[in-house]
Design a protein around this motif. Structure first.
Motif, mmCIF file in Angstrom:
data_model
loop_
_atom_site.group_PDB
_atom_site.id
_atom_site.type_symbol
_atom_site.label_atom_id
_atom_site.label_comp_id
_atom_site.label_asym_id
_atom_site.label_seq_id
_atom_site.Cartn_x
_atom_site.Cartn_y
_atom_site.Cartn_z
ATOM 1 N N UNK A 115 0.875 -1.162 0.000
ATOM 2 C CA UNK A 115 0.000 0.000 0.000
ATOM 3 C C UNK A 115 0.916 1.216 0.000
ATOM 4 N N UNK A 116 0.790 2.075 -1.008
ATOM 5 C CA UNK A 116 1.662 3.242 -1.125
ATOM 6 C C UNK A 116 0.814 4.504 -1.023
ATOM 7 N N UNK A 117 1.162 5.333 -0.040
ATOM 8 C CA UNK A 117 0.491 6.618 0.156
ATOM 9 C C UNK A 117 1.558 7.708 0.010
ATOM 10 N N UNK A 118 1.215 8.751 -0.738
ATOM 11 C CA UNK A 118 2.201 9.792 -0.975
ATOM 12 C C UNK A 118 1.542 11.166 -0.975
ATOM 13 N N UNK A 119 2.303 12.136 -0.492
ATOM 14 C CA UNK A 119 1.874 13.537 -0.479
ATOM 15 C C UNK A 119 3.140 14.378 -0.603
ATOM 16 N N UNK A 120 2.996 15.684 -0.741
ATOM 17 C CA UNK A 120 4.197 16.533 -0.795
ATOM 18 C C UNK A 120 5.043 16.479 0.486
ATOM 19 N N UNK A 121 4.520 15.899 1.562
ATOM 20 C CA UNK A 121 5.280 15.781 2.810
ATOM 21 C C UNK A 121 6.012 14.449 2.921
ATOM 22 N N UNK A 122 5.839 13.553 1.953
ATOM 23 C CA UNK A 122 6.553 12.288 2.000
ATOM 24 C C UNK A 122 5.725 11.125 1.496
#
Length: 131
Positions: A115-122
């Protein structure tokens, strides 16, 4: 394996934090899980600017063992995030695009899911192994 990780982090100017929770004995192939973890850590360290931080965390619940790798890099663009796991998809100038497909195959062989979660914070990659 941890000394290798620490050496990579040191040379790339990053910090690695390990939060190892209690996990039960299992039948996972240690070499394959080691390869999966190294691929994810190298991706994280290559994505971050200097002085970045990577957190490795293990924990479990009644039916799942979790392995998380979390970085504080710039995140993965949405158009790339949708393609992760396909061979030759990369954002790196000299990348092959084979590291994550290898991780997905290792997970499949262990009846696990990524499960890959990504945002501009990491970005956080969570591997969920069934017990």
């Amino acid at each position: 394996m941890f000394p290798l990780i620490q050496a990579d982090a040191f040379w790339s100017g990053h910090n690695v934090i390990v939060e190892k929770g209690d996990t039960p004995d299992n039948d996972f192939d240690p070499n394959e899980v080691r390869q999966l973890l190294l691929n994810l850590l190298r991706n994280a360290m290559e994505a971050m600017p200097p002085n970045g931080q990577v957190r490795i965390k293990t924990y479990c619940n009644s039916d799942t063992i979790f392995l998380e790798v979390q970085d504080d890099g710039p995140g993965i663009p949405a158009e790339i995030l949708q393609q992760l796991g396909k061979p030759f998809v990369t954002t790196k100038e000299n990348g092959t695009g084979l590291g994550l497909p290898v991780c997905y195959r290792i997970a499949e062989r262990h009846n696990a899911k990524l499960d890959i979660r990504s945002s501009p914070q990491g970005t956080t990659v969570c591997i969920k192994f069934k017990r």
